[in-house]
Design a protein around this motif. Structure first.
Motif, PDB file in Angstrom:
ATOM      1  N   HIS A  41       0.725  -1.036  -0.091  1.00 53.24           N
ATOM      2  CA  HIS A  41       0.085   0.075  -0.046  1.00 53.24           C
ATOM      3  C   HIS A  41       0.664   1.207   0.015  1.00 53.24           C
ATOM      4  N   TYR A  42       1.156   1.608  -1.139  1.00 51.93           N
ATOM      5  CA  TYR A  42       2.322   2.767  -1.527  1.00 51.93           C
ATOM      6  C   TYR A  42       1.439   4.097  -1.854  1.00 51.93           C
ATOM      7  N   PHE A  43       1.701   5.101  -1.441  1.00 56.14           N
ATOM      8  CA  PHE A  43       1.035   6.422  -1.824  1.00 56.14           C
ATOM      9  C   PHE A  43       2.181   7.425  -1.983  1.00 56.14           C
ATOM     10  N   PHE A  44       2.480   7.795  -3.286  1.00 53.63           N
ATOM     11  CA  PHE A  44       3.260   8.847  -3.550  1.00 53.63           C
ATOM     12  C   PHE A  44       2.364  10.162  -4.102  1.00 53.63           C
ATOM     13  N   ASP A  45       2.778  11.035  -3.522  1.00 55.43           N
ATOM     14  CA  ASP A  45       2.171  12.513  -3.638  1.00 55.43           C
ATOM     15  C   ASP A  45       0.550  12.206  -3.870  1.00 55.43           C
ATOM     16  N   ASN A  46       0.145  11.803  -2.928  1.00 52.89           N
ATOM     17  CA  ASN A  46      -1.346  11.246  -3.032  1.00 52.89           C
ATOM     18  C   ASN A  46      -2.108  12.024  -1.986  1.00 52.89           C
ATOM     19  N   GLU A  47      -3.199  11.824  -1.973  1.00 55.54           N
ATOM     20  CA  GLU A  47      -4.444  12.113  -0.851  1.00 55.54           C
ATOM     21  C   GLU A  47      -5.532  11.327  -0.972  1.00 55.54           C
ATOM     22  N   THR A  48      -5.509  10.633   0.188  1.00 59.31           N
ATOM     23  CA  THR A  48      -6.808   9.948   0.402  1.00 59.31           C
ATOM     24  C   THR A  48      -7.069   9.405   1.810  1.00 59.31           C
ATOM     25  N   THR A  49      -8.175   8.737   1.960  1.00 57.61           N
ATOM     26  CA  THR A  49      -8.638   7.987   3.192  1.00 57.61           C
ATOM     27  C   THR A  49      -8.612   6.458   3.393  1.00 57.61           C
ATOM     28  N   LEU A  50      -7.929   5.810   4.236  1.00 60.16           N
ATOM     29  CA  LEU A  50      -8.067   4.504   4.498  1.00 60.16           C
ATOM     30  C   LEU A  50      -9.138   4.259   5.531  1.00 60.16           C
ATOM     31  N   ALA A  51      -9.979   3.283   5.432  1.00 61.96           N
ATOM     32  CA  ALA A  51     -11.016   3.313   6.522  1.00 61.96           C
ATOM     33  C   ALA A  51     -11.747   2.050   6.518  1.00 61.96           C
ATOM     34  N   ARG A  52     -11.734   1.428   7.888  1.00 59.27           N
ATOM     35  CA  ARG A  52     -12.640   0.076   8.040  1.00 59.27           C
ATOM     36  C   ARG A  52     -11.952  -0.978   7.201  1.00 59.27           C
ATOM     37  N   GLU A  53     -10.561  -1.344   7.075  1.00 62.05           N
ATOM     38  CA  GLU A  53      -9.824  -2.295   6.471  1.00 62.05           C
ATOM     39  C   GLU A  53      -8.772  -2.986   7.355  1.00 62.05           C
ATOM     40  N   THR A  54      -8.339  -4.079   7.021  1.00 61.99           N
ATOM     41  CA  THR A  54      -7.320  -4.853   7.786  1.00 61.99           C
ATOM     42  C   THR A  54      -6.176  -4.921   6.611  1.00 61.99           C
ATOM     43  N   TYR A  55      -5.123  -4.404   6.947  1.00 65.97           N
ATOM     44  CA  TYR A  55      -3.984  -4.221   6.064  1.00 65.97           C
ATOM     45  C   TYR A  55      -2.747  -5.071   6.644  1.00 65.97           C
ATOM     46  N   THR A  56      -2.187  -6.053   5.884  1.00 69.04           N
ATOM     47  CA  THR A  56      -1.335  -7.131   6.357  1.00 69.04           C
ATOM     48  C   THR A  56      -0.024  -7.184   5.501  1.00 69.04           C
ATOM     49  N   VAL A  57       1.242  -7.647   6.204  1.00 72.78           N
ATOM     50  CA  VAL A  57       2.389  -7.988   5.198  1.00 72.78           C
ATOM     51  C   VAL A  57       3.119  -8.906   6.146  1.00 72.78           C
ATOM     52  N   ASP A  58       3.445 -10.179   5.234  1.00 70.70           N
ATOM     53  CA  ASP A  58       4.474 -11.062   6.000  1.00 70.70           C
ATOM     54  C   ASP A  58       5.683 -11.350   5.006  1.00 70.70           C
ATOM     55  N   GLN A  59       6.457 -10.277   5.203  1.00 61.97           N
ATOM     56  CA  GLN A  59       7.414 -10.345   4.348  1.00 61.97           C
ATOM     57  C   GLN A  59       8.518  -9.468   4.960  1.00 61.97           C
ATOM     58  N   ASN A  60      10.000  -9.874   4.667  1.00 67.52           N
ATOM     59  CA  ASN A  60      11.082  -9.217   5.285  1.00 67.52           C
ATOM     60  C   ASN A  60      11.260  -8.023   4.544  1.00 67.52           C
ATOM     61  N   ASP A  61      11.757  -6.879   5.113  1.00 67.95           N
ATOM     62  CA  ASP A  61      12.047  -5.587   4.480  1.00 67.95           C
ATOM     63  C   ASP A  61      11.083  -4.853   3.720  1.00 67.95           C
ATOM     64  N   THR A  62       9.854  -5.192   4.121  1.00 67.64           N
ATOM     65  CA  THR A  62       8.784  -4.813   3.475  1.00 67.64           C
ATOM     66  C   THR A  62       7.940  -3.740   4.615  1.00 67.64           C
ATOM     67  N   SER A  63       7.359  -2.862   4.451  1.00 65.56           N
ATOM     68  CA  SER A  63       6.372  -1.971   5.141  1.00 65.56           C
ATOM     69  C   SER A  63       4.818  -2.505   4.821  1.00 65.56           C
ATOM     70  N   VAL A  64       3.936  -2.182   5.496  1.00 63.00           N
ATOM     71  CA  VAL A  64       2.586  -2.369   5.115  1.00 63.00           C
ATOM     72  C   VAL A  64       2.152  -1.392   4.345  1.00 63.00           C
ATOM     73  N   ILE A  65       2.040  -0.031   4.929  1.00 59.20           N
ATOM     74  CA  ILE A  65       1.698   1.159   4.243  1.00 59.20           C
ATOM     75  C   ILE A  65       2.739   2.143   4.360  1.00 59.20           C
ATOM     76  N   VAL A  66       3.352   2.542   3.140  1.00 57.14           N
ATOM     77  CA  VAL A  66       4.334   3.457   2.928  1.00 57.14           C
ATOM     78  C   VAL A  66       3.622   4.918   2.174  1.00 57.14           C
ATOM     79  N   ILE A  67       3.981   6.151   2.777  1.00 57.93           N
ATOM     80  CA  ILE A  67       3.350   7.496   2.465  1.00 57.93           C
ATOM     81  C   ILE A  67       4.434   8.178   2.519  1.00 57.93           C
TER      82      ILE A  67
END
Length: 331
Positions: free
Chosen positions: A59-85
């Motif tokens: 979930h990568y946001f570059f020069d973006n504007e938005t809302t994340l709501a009522r969701e589940t975000y997951t990652v099971d990997q090395n060297d990896t974020s879940v949400i990048v802004i």
């Protein structure tokens, strides 16, 4: 040394600022973290101090504007974020669950750039996080703020971290590194389980109001250099070394401030009976004790100025190796 810090705004009842306390066991199976917490970080191979790992996630946001709501975000990997802004994005997050598993292959990449953090906010971006749960394992940081004018505002959120510390003390619940980011946390709960994982790691500015934090094996705050931390109506319990630690990893700087050091209407409870220690020491990489000059001969004595008002404190003031404490009482 286990310490508990409760800082209450002067003459304001606690009922004016209610914080809902959630134990992680209410929504997590903490039994699965026993093996994770027993692991040790790899200090022999910390990795490069310049950026070599791209900060990335699904979930990568570059020069973006938005809302994340009522969701589940997951990652099971090395060297990896879940949400990048990044790149001046403006992302609001409300009523979300973020779950991060996976290690950082480089302590320094996790430390200096926030690689592998659950939420990485960078490069003049702004993020508001409200009514959310953020869980990290394997030593990953929870919320990481990086870069000038980067601001993260967190309200009504609870965080939990397990696993070995990464990049020294950046597997904290709320973390930031240079260039400095800004953290504003309110009405939230944080719990870190393993050694060196503080509630706050400040390299920049950290502000907390109505926050309860429990660090099982760490101070409540690590602050490196001339940083600013301001805490109002908070309750921190620290499980190792000290309640809060202000230090310089580089040559001694001036200008560091902490609202506990400008003490107003505050209670500090220490089992050791020691209120303040000033020393020419450093923390070992394993974060298990304060090492003396025999460990690092270049470390300079500490110079500490403390102002206390409207408080009742009990304990010893201890100075070592040419360090000094200036103690001023008012009201």
């Amino acid at each position: 040394m286990r310490s508990s810090f409760t800082h209450i705004s002067a003459f304001v009842a606690l009922s004016h600022a209610a914080v809902t306390l959630l134990d992680p066991s209410d929504y997590l199976d903490l039994g699965v973290d026993a093996d994770d917490n027993a692991l040790a970080a790899d200090y022999e191979n910390p990795g490069a101090t310049y950026q070599t790992i791209a900060i990335t996630g699904p979930h990568y946001f570059f020069d973006n504007e938005t809302t994340l709501a009522r969701e589940t975000y997951t990652v099971d990997q090395n060297d990896t974020s879940v949400i990048v802004i990044t790149e001046e994005s403006n992302i609001d997050m409300t009523y979300i669950d973020v779950i991060k598993n996976g290690y950082a292959s480089s302590l320094n990449q996790a430390s200096f750039y926030g690689a592998n953090a659950a939420i990485n906010v960078a490069n003049a971006s702004v993020s508001y996080i409200d009514h959310s749960n953020i869980t990290t394992r394997n030593g990953a940081a929870n919320i990481y703020a990086y870069g000038t004018n980067t601001t993260v505002v967190v309200t009504n959120t609870d965080l939990y971290s397990s696993g070995p510390l990464l990049g020294g003390i950046r597997s904290s619940a709320f973390a930031g590194d240079g260039p400095a980011g800004y953290l504003h946390i309110s009405d939230s709960v944080a719990h870190t389980a393993e050694r060196g994982s503080a509630i706050f790691y400040a390299l920049g500015e950290a502000y907390a109001t109505n926050v309860v934090g429990i660090a099982d094996h760490s101070p409540g705050l690590f602050s490196d250099g001339g940083q600013k931390s301001a805490f109002d109506n908070v309750d921190f319990t620290a499980g190792l070394l000290a309640g809060t630690v202000l230090f310089c990893s580089q040559p001694r700087e001036t200008g560091a401030s902490l609202s506990f050091i400008q003490i107003l209407a505050t209670m500090i409870n220490t089992i050791s009976g020691i209120l303040v220690v000033a020393n020419s020491s450093r923390i070992t990489p394993e974060f298990d004790y304060f090492a003396g000059a025999e460990y690092s001969s270049y470390v300079l004595p500490a110079i500490v100025d403390i102002a206390v008002s409207s408080s009742e404190l009990e304990g010893d003031l201890v100075t070592y190796n040419g360090s000094s404490i200036t103690w001023t009482l008012g009201d």
